[in-house]
Scaffold this motif. Structure first.
Motif, mmCIF file in Angstrom:
data_model
loop_
_atom_site.group_PDB
_atom_site.id
_atom_site.type_symbol
_atom_site.label_atom_id
_atom_site.label_comp_id
_atom_site.label_asym_id
_atom_site.label_seq_id
_atom_site.Cartn_x
_atom_site.Cartn_y
_atom_site.Cartn_z
ATOM 1 N N UNK A 52 0.834 -1.211 0.000
ATOM 2 C CA UNK A 52 0.000 0.000 0.000
ATOM 3 C C UNK A 52 0.866 1.258 0.000
ATOM 4 N N UNK A 53 1.935 1.245 0.772
ATOM 5 C CA UNK A 53 2.836 2.404 0.815
ATOM 6 C C UNK A 53 3.517 2.611 -0.533
ATOM 7 N N UNK A 54 3.955 1.522 -1.156
ATOM 8 C CA UNK A 54 4.624 1.640 -2.449
ATOM 9 C C UNK A 54 3.669 2.165 -3.517
ATOM 10 N N UNK A 55 2.455 1.629 -3.539
ATOM 11 C CA UNK A 55 1.469 2.077 -4.527
ATOM 12 C C UNK A 55 1.074 3.530 -4.269
ATOM 13 N N UNK A 56 1.003 3.929 -3.013
ATOM 14 C CA UNK A 56 0.675 5.322 -2.684
ATOM 15 C C UNK A 56 1.728 6.279 -3.240
ATOM 16 N N UNK A 57 2.940 5.780 -3.428
ATOM 17 C CA UNK A 57 3.996 6.594 -4.015
ATOM 18 C C UNK A 57 3.713 6.989 -5.456
ATOM 19 N N UNK A 58 2.721 6.348 -6.074
ATOM 20 C CA UNK A 58 2.343 6.691 -7.446
ATOM 21 C C UNK A 58 1.272 7.773 -7.489
ATOM 22 N N UNK A 59 0.676 8.085 -6.343
ATOM 23 C CA UNK A 59 -0.436 9.040 -6.299
ATOM 24 C C UNK A 59 -0.078 10.412 -6.848
ATOM 25 N N UNK A 60 1.115 10.894 -6.560
ATOM 26 C CA UNK A 60 1.494 12.243 -7.004
ATOM 27 C C UNK A 60 2.371 12.218 -8.251
ATOM 28 N N UNK A 61 2.350 11.107 -8.950
ATOM 29 C CA UNK A 61 3.220 10.939 -10.106
ATOM 30 C C UNK A 61 2.956 11.972 -11.196
ATOM 31 N N UNK A 62 1.698 12.373 -11.368
ATOM 32 C CA UNK A 62 1.388 13.331 -12.426
ATOM 33 C C UNK A 62 2.006 14.704 -12.172
ATOM 34 N N UNK A 63 2.376 15.000 -10.940
ATOM 35 C CA UNK A 63 2.989 16.286 -10.616
ATOM 36 C C UNK A 63 4.510 16.237 -10.602
ATOM 37 N N UNK A 64 5.074 15.078 -10.909
ATOM 38 C CA UNK A 64 6.528 14.924 -10.891
ATOM 39 C C UNK A 64 7.068 14.816 -12.313
ATOM 40 N N UNK A 65 8.321 15.155 -12.501
ATOM 41 C CA UNK A 65 8.909 15.058 -13.850
ATOM 42 C C UNK A 65 8.857 13.615 -14.374
ATOM 43 N N UNK A 66 8.656 13.494 -15.661
ATOM 44 C CA UNK A 66 8.578 12.178 -16.296
ATOM 45 C C UNK A 66 9.859 11.377 -16.042
ATOM 46 N N UNK A 67 10.971 12.049 -15.903
ATOM 47 C CA UNK A 67 12.233 11.347 -15.663
ATOM 48 C C UNK A 67 12.235 10.590 -14.335
ATOM 49 N N UNK A 68 11.342 10.945 -13.407
ATOM 50 C CA UNK A 68 11.246 10.262 -12.116
ATOM 51 C C UNK A 68 10.268 9.083 -12.150
ATOM 52 N N UNK A 69 9.464 8.982 -13.195
ATOM 53 C CA UNK A 69 8.453 7.925 -13.264
ATOM 54 C C UNK A 69 9.028 6.513 -13.252
ATOM 55 N N UNK A 70 10.067 6.214 -14.054
ATOM 56 C CA UNK A 70 10.582 4.840 -14.039
ATOM 57 C C UNK A 70 11.023 4.378 -12.650
ATOM 58 N N UNK A 71 11.684 5.226 -11.906
ATOM 59 C CA UNK A 71 12.134 4.840 -10.563
ATOM 60 C C UNK A 71 10.942 4.550 -9.651
ATOM 61 N N UNK A 72 9.876 5.344 -9.785
ATOM 62 C CA UNK A 72 8.684 5.119 -8.962
ATOM 63 C C UNK A 72 8.060 3.774 -9.300
ATOM 64 N N UNK A 73 7.949 3.451 -10.588
ATOM 65 C CA UNK A 73 7.379 2.163 -10.988
ATOM 66 C C UNK A 73 8.275 1.004 -10.573
ATOM 67 N N UNK A 74 9.583 1.205 -10.644
ATOM 68 C CA UNK A 74 10.509 0.150 -10.228
ATOM 69 C C UNK A 74 10.390 -0.142 -8.737
#
Length: 68
Positions: free
Chosen positions: A29-51
């Motif tokens: 749940x904590x890891x998935x919650x880390x995706x909640x604000x993904x739209x407000x972060x730079x695209x370059x940070x997205x792969x690390x969040x998904x990983x």
């Protein structure tokens, strides 16, 4: 015919963690919650969040496969 029990892959140096299901659920749940604000972060940070989510889900599934 018996079905083999899934477990760590041969040669995988990481031992499977034995943690309570509630703790694993909280980790997921904590890891998935880390995706909640993904739209407000730079695209370059997205792969690390998904990983991070992928790794957490993998650990939870591996730990769950050791129960029985």
């Amino acid at each position: 015919m018996s079905v083999p029990t899934p477990g760590p892959r041969p040669g995988d140096p990481r031992p499977a963690e034995q943690r309570p299901v509630a703790a694993l659920r909280a980790d997921v749940e904590e890891a998935v919650a880390g995706l909640d604000d993904l739209d407000g972060r730079p695209v370059s940070e997205h792969p690390a969040a998904f990983e991070r989510v992928h790794a957490t889900l993998g650990r939870a599934l591996t730990s769950g496969s050791e129960r029985g």
